[in-house]
Design a protein around this motif. Sequence first.
Motif, PDB file in Angstrom:
ATOM      1  N   PRO A   1       0.826  -1.215   0.000  1.00 17.24           N
ATOM      2  CA  PRO A   1       0.000   0.000   0.000  1.00 17.24           C
ATOM      3  C   PRO A   1       0.858   1.261   0.000  1.00 17.24           C
ATOM      4  CG  PRO A   1      -0.922  -1.617   1.493  1.00 17.24           C
ATOM      5  CD  PRO A   1       0.417  -2.155   1.057  1.00 17.24           C
ATOM      6  N   LEU A   2       1.910   1.255   0.803  1.00 16.32           N
ATOM      7  CA  LEU A   2       2.952   2.278   0.729  1.00 16.32           C
ATOM      8  C   LEU A   2       4.286   1.554   0.817  1.00 16.32           C
ATOM      9  CD1 LEU A   2       4.332   2.781   3.793  1.00 16.32           C
ATOM     10  CD2 LEU A   2       2.111   3.834   4.194  1.00 16.32           C
ATOM     11  N   ILE A   3       5.313   2.136   0.226  1.00 15.39           N
ATOM     12  CA  ILE A   3       6.631   1.505   0.270  1.00 15.39           C
ATOM     13  C   ILE A   3       7.274   1.852   1.605  1.00 15.39           C
ATOM     14  CG2 ILE A   3       8.917   1.409  -0.776  1.00 15.39           C
ATOM     15  CD1 ILE A   3       7.619   2.026  -3.454  1.00 15.39           C
ATOM     16  N   GLY A   4       7.504   0.848   2.425  1.00 16.19           N
ATOM     17  CA  GLY A   4       8.012   1.083   3.765  1.00 16.19           C
ATOM     18  C   GLY A   4       9.523   1.170   3.827  1.00 16.19           C
ATOM     19  N   ALA A   5      10.193   0.028   3.669  1.00 16.62           N
ATOM     20  CA  ALA A   5      11.649  -0.020   3.808  1.00 16.62           C
ATOM     21  C   ALA A   5      12.374   0.713   2.686  1.00 16.62           C
ATOM     22  CB  ALA A   5      12.119  -1.473   3.868  1.00 16.62           C
ATOM     23  N   GLY A   6      11.652   1.115   1.649  1.00 17.01           N
ATOM     24  CA  GLY A   6      12.258   1.882   0.562  1.00 17.01           C
ATOM     25  C   GLY A   6      12.284   3.374   0.828  1.00 17.01           C
ATOM     26  N   GLY A   7      11.818   3.791   2.014  1.00 13.77           N
ATOM     27  CA  GLY A   7      11.871   5.207   2.359  1.00 13.77           C
ATOM     28  C   GLY A   7      10.536   5.830   2.704  1.00 13.77           C
TER      29      GLY A   7
ATOM     30  N   GLY B   1      -5.363   8.408  -5.771  1.00 11.83           N
ATOM     31  CA  GLY B   1      -5.872   7.868  -7.027  1.00 11.83           C
ATOM     32  C   GLY B   1      -4.942   6.891  -7.713  1.00 11.83           C
ATOM     33  N   TYR B   2      -3.777   6.641  -7.117  1.00 10.92           N
ATOM     34  CA  TYR B   2      -2.792   5.760  -7.759  1.00 10.92           C
ATOM     35  C   TYR B   2      -3.345   4.350  -7.968  1.00 10.92           C
ATOM     36  CZ  TYR B   2       1.290   2.719  -8.235  1.00 10.92           C
ATOM     37  OH  TYR B   2       2.176   1.759  -8.658  1.00 10.92           O
ATOM     38  N   PHE B   3      -3.799   3.729  -6.892  1.00 16.65           N
ATOM     39  CA  PHE B   3      -4.219   2.335  -7.018  1.00 16.65           C
ATOM     40  C   PHE B   3      -5.494   2.154  -7.845  1.00 16.65           C
ATOM     41  CE2 PHE B   3      -1.168   1.468  -3.565  1.00 16.65           C
ATOM     42  CZ  PHE B   3      -0.508   0.394  -4.148  1.00 16.65           C
ATOM     43  N   PRO B   4      -6.505   3.021  -7.719  1.00 16.44           N
ATOM     44  CA  PRO B   4      -7.640   2.878  -8.634  1.00 16.44           C
ATOM     45  C   PRO B   4      -7.232   2.983 -10.106  1.00 16.44           C
ATOM     46  CG  PRO B   4      -8.275   4.230  -6.773  1.00 16.44           C
ATOM     47  CD  PRO B   4      -6.795   4.002  -6.647  1.00 16.44           C
ATOM     48  N   LYS B   5      -6.271   3.853 -10.390  1.00 17.70           N
ATOM     49  CA  LYS B   5      -5.785   4.014 -11.766  1.00 17.70           C
ATOM     50  C   LYS B   5      -5.092   2.734 -12.236  1.00 17.70           C
ATOM     51  CE  LYS B   5      -5.005   7.433 -14.905  1.00 17.70           C
ATOM     52  NZ  LYS B   5      -5.961   8.485 -15.303  1.00 17.70           N
ATOM     53  N   ILE B   6      -4.234   2.201 -11.380  1.00 21.97           N
ATOM     54  CA  ILE B   6      -3.522   0.970 -11.719  1.00 21.97           C
ATOM     55  C   ILE B   6      -4.494  -0.208 -11.793  1.00 21.97           C
ATOM     56  CG2 ILE B   6      -1.809  -0.688 -10.894  1.00 21.97           C
ATOM     57  CD1 ILE B   6      -0.650   1.920 -12.078  1.00 21.97           C
TER      58      ILE B   6
ATOM     59  N   SER C   1      -7.553   2.464  -1.261  1.00 26.98           N
ATOM     60  CA  SER C   1      -8.559   2.029  -2.251  1.00 26.98           C
ATOM     61  C   SER C   1      -8.016   0.967  -3.201  1.00 26.98           C
ATOM     62  CB  SER C   1      -9.075   3.238  -3.053  1.00 26.98           C
ATOM     63  OG  SER C   1      -9.637   4.208  -2.207  1.00 26.98           O
ATOM     64  N   MET C   2      -7.365  -0.028  -2.626  1.00 31.86           N
ATOM     65  CA  MET C   2      -6.892  -1.167  -3.414  1.00 31.86           C
ATOM     66  C   MET C   2      -7.971  -2.250  -3.441  1.00 31.86           C
ATOM     67  SD  MET C   2      -3.087  -1.368  -1.676  1.00 31.86           S
ATOM     68  CE  MET C   2      -2.400  -2.654  -2.722  1.00 31.86           C
ATOM     69  N   ARG C   3      -7.927  -3.105  -4.454  1.00 37.12           N
ATOM     70  CA  ARG C   3      -8.837  -4.256  -4.533  1.00 37.12           C
ATOM     71  C   ARG C   3      -8.017  -5.526  -4.777  1.00 37.12           C
ATOM     72  NH1 ARG C   3     -11.777  -4.708  -8.555  1.00 37.12           N
ATOM     73  NH2 ARG C   3     -11.377  -2.871  -9.836  1.00 37.12           N
ATOM     74  N   PRO C   4      -7.327  -5.992  -3.752  1.00 35.31           N
ATOM     75  CA  PRO C   4      -6.431  -7.138  -3.941  1.00 35.31           C
ATOM     76  C   PRO C   4      -7.176  -8.465  -4.065  1.00 35.31           C
ATOM     77  CG  PRO C   4      -6.479  -6.510  -1.637  1.00 35.31           C
ATOM     78  CD  PRO C   4      -7.279  -5.474  -2.371  1.00 35.31           C
ATOM     79  N   SER C   5      -6.552  -9.391  -4.783  1.00 35.75           N
ATOM     80  CA  SER C   5      -7.056 -10.761  -4.861  1.00 35.75           C
ATOM     81  C   SER C   5      -6.501 -11.609  -3.729  1.00 35.75           C
ATOM     82  CB  SER C   5      -6.666 -11.400  -6.198  1.00 35.75           C
ATOM     83  OG  SER C   5      -7.194 -10.684  -7.281  1.00 35.75           O
TER      84      SER C   5
END
Length: 263
Positions: free
Chosen positions: A35-41, A48-53, A86-90
């Motif tokens: 959902p957010l990049i943790g160990a990468g900073g 709107g990123y995840f709905p777009k993707i 707003s992710m919709r993971p499987s």
Amino acid sequence: DNETEAEFLDRIAKNLEDLIIKEGSDSFSAMIAEPLIGAGGVLIPPEGYFPKIQSILDKYDIHLIDDEVICGFGRTGNCWGYETFSMRPSSMTIAKALSSGYMPISAVIVSEEIFEPIKHASDDVGVFAHGYTYSGHPVSCAVALKTLEIYERINLFSHVSHVAKSFQDRVKKLSSFDHVGEARGVGLVAGIELVKNKETKENFEPYGRIGMLLAETCQKNGLIVRAIGDVIAICPPLVITEDQIHELFDILESSIEEVSKKI
């Protein structure tokens, strides 16, 4: 350099679709994302990123696997990071907070869409087996069950949602420091990016030296933070109180001032 957030989203969505078309949609079964990049900073996706993707993934029948190892169990202000963004993971991977870190344990959660074909195929070809030596360890499972019970009993996720505003308000105030290029966060996690030049976002050389210096200064002053290069990651216990939040940031601010005098 003058790209807007909307233009950025359009560009990366197009890049993804172009890649899928180039390689062929049959080459992809799933996309894996935090959902957010943790160990990468501590990188927060734009709104709107995840709905777009997701719209691209849906178009080509590609699943989304949600890595909730860091975000799961309240870190972003909701129980799951996918709710916040707003992710919709499987399917989802979970760990860390499943036992509050007291015992090693992890798990995978899958949707019916994923589970049903596996179940039916197992009737024909046998069990779909996967495991580790210590899978299902009874002590780890007992600790995880008690952890979940405590989360519910103390209403942990509501508490996080309540104190997150104070936490993020203090995060935003760090942007006023000369060598803070960006102060970003959500819920009870934040990343403070240290830069040599606030206007150009020029990094310090060598990269990582100032971050480590600030982390060491914070620890000397009674606060443990993590330096990821020149990004200071703040990820406090979810039971933190309002008073402790202010104590945390008071120490961090004084430590930034102390380090700034040495630069």
